[in-house]
Motif scaffolding. Structure first.
Motif: not given
Length: 254
Positions: A226-254
């Motif tokens: 369950p922790a694997a599924q939980a981590f993937i869902e967390y990676l898709k969430g808004p908190k992770a998204a802000e971290v990802i963008k702060s390091f210069g990545y773009k998010l997939d908008t499709h």
């Protein structure tokens, strides 16, 4: 201790025990370019869910070989989309788990202020002794670097000057330690909150290389965790998204 307080303490202890029992651990293989964001996201994930991420960092191609040879990874954050797709076609992932968690950017970087100009003309002048890239056979950012050199017609001119790291972290280290005057790195390695944090850099136009779409998957070994599924869902969430963008990545908008 009165009866009400006693019941509260018992309920609190029971609740904490339940959370502890539910908390899990997930083994994650992470492309080297995503080291810094993963460290931040993993810390937030553990704080928010109680689950712990045990991360290993390296080259995507090397991880593919390790996964095929039975490595215990449960989640894979690759530096491309082709390797996860290949694992999917080979039946090595949980069906439906593959998605693009980040779109990367390539930068030409020097640890020396002012060495790399904003247009990357330092490449064409070719006055440097060494230029670092990641191994293009195992590291997608290294492959992107070779595509840039090809597009600019510089492959032969700089061939004898290339020093190749096993992964993008090693390529960045070559530059950071002065073993190469400049090198192609992931923007995320030198960028935080809107600016380059050290030295000088040219943000390579996306038109000079194939898109660096980075896909994540739950591997077959993580199907019952369950922790694997939980981590993937967390990676898709808004908190992770802000971290990802702060390091210069773009998010997939499709």
């Amino acid at each position: 201790m009165n009866a009400r307080l006693s019941r509260f303490v018992i309920a609190l202890v029971t609740s904490l025990a339940t959370v502890s029992a539910l908390a899990g651990e997930v083994q994650v293989a992470v492309a080297a370019n995503f080291t810094a964001p993963t460290q931040v996201i993993a810390a937030d994930f553990e704080k928010d869910t109680g689950n712990k991420v045990v991360a290993s960092f390296g080259a995507t191609g090397q991880f593919y070989a390790q996964i095929k040879n039975g490595a215990p990874f449960e989640v894979f954050l690759a530096a491309d989309d082709t390797t996860p797709a290949k694992l999917e076609s080979e039946g090595q992932i949980v069906a439906g788990s593959r998605f693009t968690y980040a779109i990367g950017a390539l930068a030409l970087w020097s640890a020396t202020d002012g060495y790399v100009d904003p247009n990357g003309d330092v490449l064409k002048r070719n006055e440097f002794k060494h230029i670092a890239i990641a191994n293009p056979k195992t590291a997608p950012y290294g492959l992107a670097a070779t595509q840039v050199l090809d597009k600019l017609g510089l492959t032969q001119a700089v061939a004898s000057k290339i020093v190749a790291g096993q992964n993008i972290s090693q390529a960045q280290q070559f530059v950071a330690t002065g073993n190469a005057e400049l090198g192609f790195v992931a923007l995320s390695q030198i960028y935080k909150n809107g600016k380059v944090t050290q030295g000088s850099a040219w943000l390579v136009p996306e038109s000079l290389h194939d898109p660096i779409r980075q896909d994540a998957v739950i591997l077959s070994k993580g199907s019952a965790n369950p922790a694997a599924q939980a981590f993937i869902e967390y990676l898709k969430g808004p908190k992770a998204a802000e971290v990802i963008k702060s390091f210069g990545y773009k998010l997939d908008t499709h």
